[in-house]
Design a protein around this motif. Structure first.
Motif, mmCIF file in Angstrom:
data_model
loop_
_atom_site.group_PDB
_atom_site.id
_atom_site.type_symbol
_atom_site.label_atom_id
_atom_site.label_comp_id
_atom_site.label_asym_id
_atom_site.label_seq_id
_atom_site.Cartn_x
_atom_site.Cartn_y
_atom_site.Cartn_z
ATOM 1 N N THR A 31 2.808 5.602 5.618
ATOM 2 C CA THR A 31 3.011 7.064 5.102
ATOM 3 C C THR A 31 2.041 7.322 4.089
ATOM 4 O OG1 THR A 31 5.346 7.074 5.723
ATOM 5 C CG2 THR A 31 4.477 8.737 4.080
ATOM 6 N N CYS A 43 -1.798 22.699 7.479
ATOM 7 C CA CYS A 43 -2.117 22.364 8.901
ATOM 8 C C CYS A 43 -2.653 23.781 9.544
ATOM 9 C CB CYS A 43 -0.737 22.314 9.818
ATOM 10 S SG CYS A 43 0.312 20.759 9.128
ATOM 11 N N TYR A 51 0.177 14.366 12.120
ATOM 12 C CA TYR A 51 1.342 13.709 11.272
ATOM 13 C C TYR A 51 2.656 14.635 11.355
ATOM 14 C CZ TYR A 51 -2.506 11.559 8.224
ATOM 15 O OH TYR A 51 -3.768 10.810 7.997
ATOM 16 N N TYR A 53 5.411 16.069 8.785
ATOM 17 C CA TYR A 53 5.170 16.203 7.239
ATOM 18 C C TYR A 53 6.746 16.489 6.709
ATOM 19 C CZ TYR A 53 0.477 17.262 7.737
ATOM 20 O OH TYR A 53 -1.033 17.151 8.031
ATOM 21 N N GLN A 108 3.062 12.248 4.459
ATOM 22 C CA GLN A 108 2.512 12.371 5.959
ATOM 23 C C GLN A 108 2.883 11.174 6.605
ATOM 24 O OE1 GLN A 108 -1.607 14.774 5.336
ATOM 25 N NE2 GLN A 108 -1.677 13.030 4.459
#
Length: 234
Positions: A31, A43, A51, A53, A108
């Motif tokens: 991560t 995003c 990823y 989140y 992430q």
């Protein structure tokens, strides 16, 4: 490698605390973190989901643009919330934008790690099913509410959504959020938010201060949001 704050965030999350030592060690090793400024797009719509989140601290909104070019806010995700699992599950491009409404700290989890957990952790699968079910219910209720309720009740509904314990276990009774941020989440003017907050304060459902909201009665706030007409029952 995850920072100490992200390690604590993941290890104490609803899904992280049920991982075994090996699984947790891999997740923490894989991560990374993202520090997003207010207004930054986290995003982008149409970009492959790489990823999953988590909001360590801050507030983001999921939004889209209608065919005639109007921005539409779908949901807000406060501290403690996780988002983006649908696109990661389907290995597809994201159908929406995610924008930080204020400076936000995000975890992430790579898509590969996410899918690895799916294959080896029953508790993670259980969490994910419950997360998707809660998210589906959230969208169904929001669409119905947006079609049938006035703007003041829509503001109340958007606030109540941020206190969904299933999706956002990190939200406390006092939520740091500005009237401008509420307006962006609800898709209404700041003036209308101000009027709605005054009405909700008069009904003793919340206390509004500069940059924050304290919920006094979440059940009554949800009841007010779902009423067609009339005053809230308190």
């Amino acid at each position: 490698m995850a920072s100490e704050q992200i390690e604590e965030f993941i290890a104490s999350s609803l899904w992280g605390r049920n991982l075994n030592a090996e699984q947790l060690r891999r997740v923490l090793g894989d991560t990374s973190e993202l520090m997003a400024e207010g207004g930054q797009t986290v995003c982008h719509r149409g970009v492959r989901a790489e990823y999953w989140y988590g909001v360590v601290e801050g507030l983001v909104k999921v939004s889209n643009v209608t065919r005639d070019g109007r921005p539409t806010s779908l949901i807000g995700i406060p501290t403690g919330g996780w988002f983006g699992e649908g696109s990661v599950l389907k290995n597809e491009n994201r159908p929406y934008d995610v924008v930080a409404l204020r400076a936000s700290h995000l975890a992430q989890v790579p898509a590969a790690t996410f899918h690895w957990l799916l294959g080896c952790s029953l508790p993670f699968n259980r969490f994910l099913i419950e997360q998707l079910n809660a998210r589906l219910a959230q969208f169904v209720i929001r669409v119905e509410h947006f079609r049938s309720s006035g703007p003041e009740r829509h503001v109340a509904h958007c606030l109540a959504e941020l206190f969904n314990a299933e999706l956002y276990p990190g939200t406390a009774a006092m939520l740091r959020i500005s009237q401008e941020e509420i307006a962006l989440l609800a898709g209404v003017s700041r003036q209308l938010v101000n009027r709605a907050l005054r009405r909700l304060e008069d009904a003793r459902l919340l206390q509004a201060s500069y940059g924050s909201i304290r919920i006094l009665d979440i059940a009554a706030l949800r009841a007010f949001a779902s009423e067609a007409d009339g005053k809230p029952s308190v």
